[in-house]
Design a protein around this motif. Structure first.
Motif, PDB file in Angstrom:
ATOM      1  N   SER A 112       0.793  -1.230   0.000  1.00  0.00           N
ATOM      2  CA  SER A 112       0.000   0.000   0.000  1.00  0.00           C
ATOM      3  C   SER A 112       0.828   1.284   0.000  1.00  0.00           C
ATOM      4  O   SER A 112       0.321   2.342  -0.338  1.00  0.00           O
ATOM      5  CB  SER A 112      -0.914   0.008   1.225  1.00  0.00           C
ATOM      6  OG  SER A 112      -0.111   0.004   2.397  1.00  0.00           O
ATOM      7  N   SER A 113       2.099   1.226   0.395  1.00  0.00           N
ATOM      8  CA  SER A 113       2.877   2.455   0.558  1.00  0.00           C
ATOM      9  C   SER A 113       4.265   2.312  -0.055  1.00  0.00           C
ATOM     10  O   SER A 113       4.861   1.236   0.002  1.00  0.00           O
ATOM     11  CB  SER A 113       3.045   2.781   2.043  1.00  0.00           C
ATOM     12  OG  SER A 113       1.795   2.761   2.700  1.00  0.00           O
ATOM     13  N   ILE A 114       4.732   3.413  -0.624  1.00  0.00           N
ATOM     14  CA  ILE A 114       6.090   3.414  -1.198  1.00  0.00           C
ATOM     15  C   ILE A 114       6.801   4.726  -0.851  1.00  0.00           C
ATOM     16  O   ILE A 114       6.179   5.761  -0.642  1.00  0.00           O
ATOM     17  CB  ILE A 114       6.073   3.278  -2.744  1.00  0.00           C
ATOM     18  CG1 ILE A 114       5.263   4.407  -3.407  1.00  0.00           C
ATOM     19  CG2 ILE A 114       5.528   1.930  -3.174  1.00  0.00           C
ATOM     20  CD1 ILE A 114       5.420   4.483  -4.916  1.00  0.00           C
ATOM     21  N   ARG A 115       8.106   4.626  -0.797  1.00  0.00           N
ATOM     22  CA  ARG A 115       8.925   5.834  -0.730  1.00  0.00           C
ATOM     23  C   ARG A 115       9.771   5.859  -1.988  1.00  0.00           C
ATOM     24  O   ARG A 115      10.364   4.840  -2.361  1.00  0.00           O
ATOM     25  CB  ARG A 115       9.827   5.797   0.504  1.00  0.00           C
ATOM     26  CG  ARG A 115      10.773   6.993   0.603  1.00  0.00           C
ATOM     27  CD  ARG A 115      11.766   6.805   1.746  1.00  0.00           C
ATOM     28  NE  ARG A 115      11.070   6.625   3.016  1.00  0.00           N
ATOM     29  CZ  ARG A 115      10.595   7.640   3.747  1.00  0.00           C
ATOM     30  NH1 ARG A 115      10.763   8.892   3.356  1.00  0.00           N
ATOM     31  NH2 ARG A 115       9.987   7.401   4.885  1.00  0.00           N
ATOM     32  N   MET A 116       9.782   6.982  -2.685  1.00  0.00           N
ATOM     33  CA  MET A 116      10.564   7.026  -3.911  1.00  0.00           C
ATOM     34  C   MET A 116      11.362   8.297  -4.062  1.00  0.00           C
ATOM     35  O   MET A 116      11.037   9.343  -3.489  1.00  0.00           O
ATOM     36  CB  MET A 116       9.674   6.799  -5.127  1.00  0.00           C
ATOM     37  CG  MET A 116       8.740   7.939  -5.375  1.00  0.00           C
ATOM     38  SD  MET A 116       7.768   7.755  -6.869  1.00  0.00           S
ATOM     39  CE  MET A 116       8.764   6.762  -7.909  1.00  0.00           C
ATOM     40  N   LYS A 117      12.422   8.147  -4.844  1.00  0.00           N
ATOM     41  CA  LYS A 117      13.253   9.282  -5.247  1.00  0.00           C
ATOM     42  C   LYS A 117      13.070   9.462  -6.736  1.00  0.00           C
ATOM     43  O   LYS A 117      13.016   8.473  -7.474  1.00  0.00           O
ATOM     44  CB  LYS A 117      14.727   8.962  -4.982  1.00  0.00           C
ATOM     45  CG  LYS A 117      15.203   9.334  -3.618  1.00  0.00           C
ATOM     46  CD  LYS A 117      16.711   9.197  -3.538  1.00  0.00           C
ATOM     47  CE  LYS A 117      17.183   9.634  -2.161  1.00  0.00           C
ATOM     48  NZ  LYS A 117      18.533   9.154  -1.879  1.00  0.00           N
ATOM     49  N   TYR A 118      12.968  10.689  -7.165  1.00  0.00           N
ATOM     50  CA  TYR A 118      12.820  10.942  -8.601  1.00  0.00           C
ATOM     51  C   TYR A 118      13.223  12.377  -8.891  1.00  0.00           C
ATOM     52  O   TYR A 118      13.363  13.202  -7.981  1.00  0.00           O
ATOM     53  CB  TYR A 118      11.367  10.690  -9.048  1.00  0.00           C
ATOM     54  CG  TYR A 118      10.368  11.654  -8.434  1.00  0.00           C
ATOM     55  CD1 TYR A 118       9.844  11.410  -7.170  1.00  0.00           C
ATOM     56  CD2 TYR A 118       9.982  12.815  -9.116  1.00  0.00           C
ATOM     57  CE1 TYR A 118       8.945  12.302  -6.593  1.00  0.00           C
ATOM     58  CE2 TYR A 118       9.091  13.716  -8.539  1.00  0.00           C
ATOM     59  CZ  TYR A 118       8.578  13.452  -7.290  1.00  0.00           C
ATOM     60  OH  TYR A 118       7.707  14.342  -6.719  1.00  0.00           O
ATOM     61  N   LEU A 119      13.377  12.669 -10.174  1.00  0.00           N
ATOM     62  CA  LEU A 119      13.624  14.042 -10.613  1.00  0.00           C
ATOM     63  C   LEU A 119      12.371  14.558 -11.299  1.00  0.00           C
ATOM     64  O   LEU A 119      11.665  13.793 -11.963  1.00  0.00           O
ATOM     65  CB  LEU A 119      14.789  14.078 -11.617  1.00  0.00           C
ATOM     66  CG  LEU A 119      16.091  13.415 -11.182  1.00  0.00           C
ATOM     67  CD1 LEU A 119      17.090  13.416 -12.343  1.00  0.00           C
ATOM     68  CD2 LEU A 119      16.682  14.142  -9.983  1.00  0.00           C
ATOM     69  N   ASP A 120      12.094  15.837 -11.131  1.00  0.00           N
ATOM     70  CA  ASP A 120      10.990  16.425 -11.900  1.00  0.00           C
ATOM     71  C   ASP A 120      11.536  16.912 -13.245  1.00  0.00           C
ATOM     72  O   ASP A 120      12.722  16.705 -13.553  1.00  0.00           O
ATOM     73  CB  ASP A 120      10.289  17.546 -11.104  1.00  0.00           C
ATOM     74  CG  ASP A 120      11.220  18.709 -10.784  1.00  0.00           C
ATOM     75  OD1 ASP A 120      12.207  18.910 -11.517  1.00  0.00           O
ATOM     76  OD2 ASP A 120      10.953  19.420  -9.797  1.00  0.00           O
ATOM     77  N   GLU A 121      10.708  17.569 -14.038  1.00  0.00           N
ATOM     78  CA  GLU A 121      11.152  17.923 -15.400  1.00  0.00           C
ATOM     79  C   GLU A 121      12.240  18.999 -15.414  1.00  0.00           C
ATOM     80  O   GLU A 121      12.871  19.221 -16.437  1.00  0.00           O
ATOM     81  CB  GLU A 121       9.973  18.270 -16.318  1.00  0.00           C
ATOM     82  CG  GLU A 121       9.066  19.369 -15.843  1.00  0.00           C
ATOM     83  CD  GLU A 121       7.885  18.861 -15.019  1.00  0.00           C
ATOM     84  OE1 GLU A 121       8.110  18.283 -13.926  1.00  0.00           O
ATOM     85  OE2 GLU A 121       6.734  19.066 -15.443  1.00  0.00           O
ATOM     86  N   GLN A 122      12.446  19.649 -14.246  1.00  0.00           N
ATOM     87  CA  GLN A 122      13.582  20.590 -14.137  1.00  0.00           C
ATOM     88  C   GLN A 122      14.833  19.891 -13.568  1.00  0.00           C
ATOM     89  O   GLN A 122      15.807  20.548 -13.225  1.00  0.00           O
ATOM     90  CB  GLN A 122      13.216  21.772 -13.226  1.00  0.00           C
ATOM     91  CG  GLN A 122      12.614  22.964 -13.972  1.00  0.00           C
ATOM     92  CD  GLN A 122      11.166  22.720 -14.349  1.00  0.00           C
ATOM     93  OE1 GLN A 122      10.368  22.301 -13.511  1.00  0.00           O
ATOM     94  NE2 GLN A 122      10.825  22.957 -15.613  1.00  0.00           N
ATOM     95  N   PHE A 123      14.742  18.575 -13.430  1.00  0.00           N
ATOM     96  CA  PHE A 123      15.827  17.769 -12.871  1.00  0.00           C
ATOM     97  C   PHE A 123      16.145  18.126 -11.418  1.00  0.00           C
ATOM     98  O   PHE A 123      17.270  18.009 -10.956  1.00  0.00           O
ATOM     99  CB  PHE A 123      17.090  17.810 -13.757  1.00  0.00           C
ATOM    100  CG  PHE A 123      16.983  16.828 -14.905  1.00  0.00           C
ATOM    101  CD1 PHE A 123      16.157  17.104 -15.985  1.00  0.00           C
ATOM    102  CD2 PHE A 123      17.657  15.628 -14.879  1.00  0.00           C
ATOM    103  CE1 PHE A 123      16.007  16.189 -17.017  1.00  0.00           C
ATOM    104  CE2 PHE A 123      17.520  14.703 -15.914  1.00  0.00           C
ATOM    105  CZ  PHE A 123      16.694  14.985 -16.977  1.00  0.00           C
ATOM    106  N   VAL A 124      15.106  18.547 -10.711  1.00  0.00           N
ATOM    107  CA  VAL A 124      15.216  18.763  -9.266  1.00  0.00           C
ATOM    108  C   VAL A 124      14.834  17.452  -8.590  1.00  0.00           C
ATOM    109  O   VAL A 124      13.821  16.838  -8.932  1.00  0.00           O
ATOM    110  CB  VAL A 124      14.276  19.902  -8.801  1.00  0.00           C
ATOM    111  CG1 VAL A 124      14.314  20.053  -7.282  1.00  0.00           C
ATOM    112  CG2 VAL A 124      14.634  21.202  -9.500  1.00  0.00           C
ATOM    113  N   GLU A 125      15.658  17.027  -7.631  1.00  0.00           N
ATOM    114  CA  GLU A 125      15.402  15.754  -6.967  1.00  0.00           C
ATOM    115  C   GLU A 125      14.364  15.881  -5.856  1.00  0.00           C
ATOM    116  O   GLU A 125      14.352  16.865  -5.124  1.00  0.00           O
ATOM    117  CB  GLU A 125      16.700  15.180  -6.379  1.00  0.00           C
ATOM    118  CG  GLU A 125      16.522  13.721  -5.988  1.00  0.00           C
ATOM    119  CD  GLU A 125      17.785  13.071  -5.433  1.00  0.00           C
ATOM    120  OE1 GLU A 125      18.249  12.108  -6.050  1.00  0.00           O
ATOM    121  OE2 GLU A 125      18.277  13.529  -4.393  1.00  0.00           O
TER     122      GLU A 125
END
Ligand code: NI
Length: 186
Positions: A112-125
């Motif tokens: 039911s739950s996740i923790r994630m790391k990602y970049l947005d379209e400005q490449f901000v983490e």
């Protein structure tokens, strides 16, 4: 521009997608094409491998569920180079579909739950926790980056029951309102 969606059985859907960097050519156009393709096919998520690009980019727009799930009202996002770093909680069974697997909907078990790391379209983490339906949509799209499709997650019996339908999809024997590319269409 609306792009054709690669069908189940296409080799690109089975690759592990690669990270991209900020100078990836025409990323903004790719992202806007992915949103347009997703909307025109009435999907709530679309991963780059589904349009034939083995890169770690996916888009979601679940605002259509906004009435039902308050947290999805503005859930419209791009995820770049995403990594799920933790999954926890009860396993829940809920029906899923996929633009690459048209006309098949089956219950899939997910935490039911996740923790994630990602970049947005400005490449901000960003690092963020998602739960419930938002987590499920992300988990489904994230699987595409790992070469996993939702039928892989079904019980052996269910898999056997839909085998013929999956074969038909790979062979192009399915009608969709959106354009598709089939791996083995004769
Ligand atoms: Ni999918």
């Amino acid at each position: 521009m609306i792009l054709p969606v690669y069908a189940y059985g296409s080799p690109v859907l089975r690759k592990i997608a690669s990270d991209i960097d900020a100078d990836f050519p025409e990323l903004d156009i790719l992202i806007s094409n992915m949103f347009e393709t997703m909307r025109s096919s009435e999907g709530v998520g679309l991963a780059a491998p589904q349009i034939g690009k083995s890169i770690r980019v996916f888009v979601v727009d679940a605002s259509v569920y906004g009435e039902e799930y308050e947290d999805l009202k503005d859930f419209r996002k791009v995820f770049i180079n995403a990594r799920i770093i933790e999954e926890w909680g009860d396993e829940e069974l809920l029906s899923e579909g996929c633009l690459s697997v048209p006309k098949i909907h089956e219950d899939v078990l997910r935490k039911s739950s996740i923790r994630m790391k990602y970049l947005d379209e400005q490449f901000v983490e960003h690092e963020k926790v998602y739960e419930g339906m938002a987590a499920r949509i992300i988990q489904h799209e994230y699987d595409h980056l790992e070469g996993i499709m939702f039928p892989d997650k079904l019980s052996p019996l269910k898999k056997r029951l839909i085998k013929g339908k999956l074969r038909d999809i790979s062979n192009g024997k399915v009608n969709t309102s959106y354009k598709m590319i089939f791996p083995t269409k004769k």
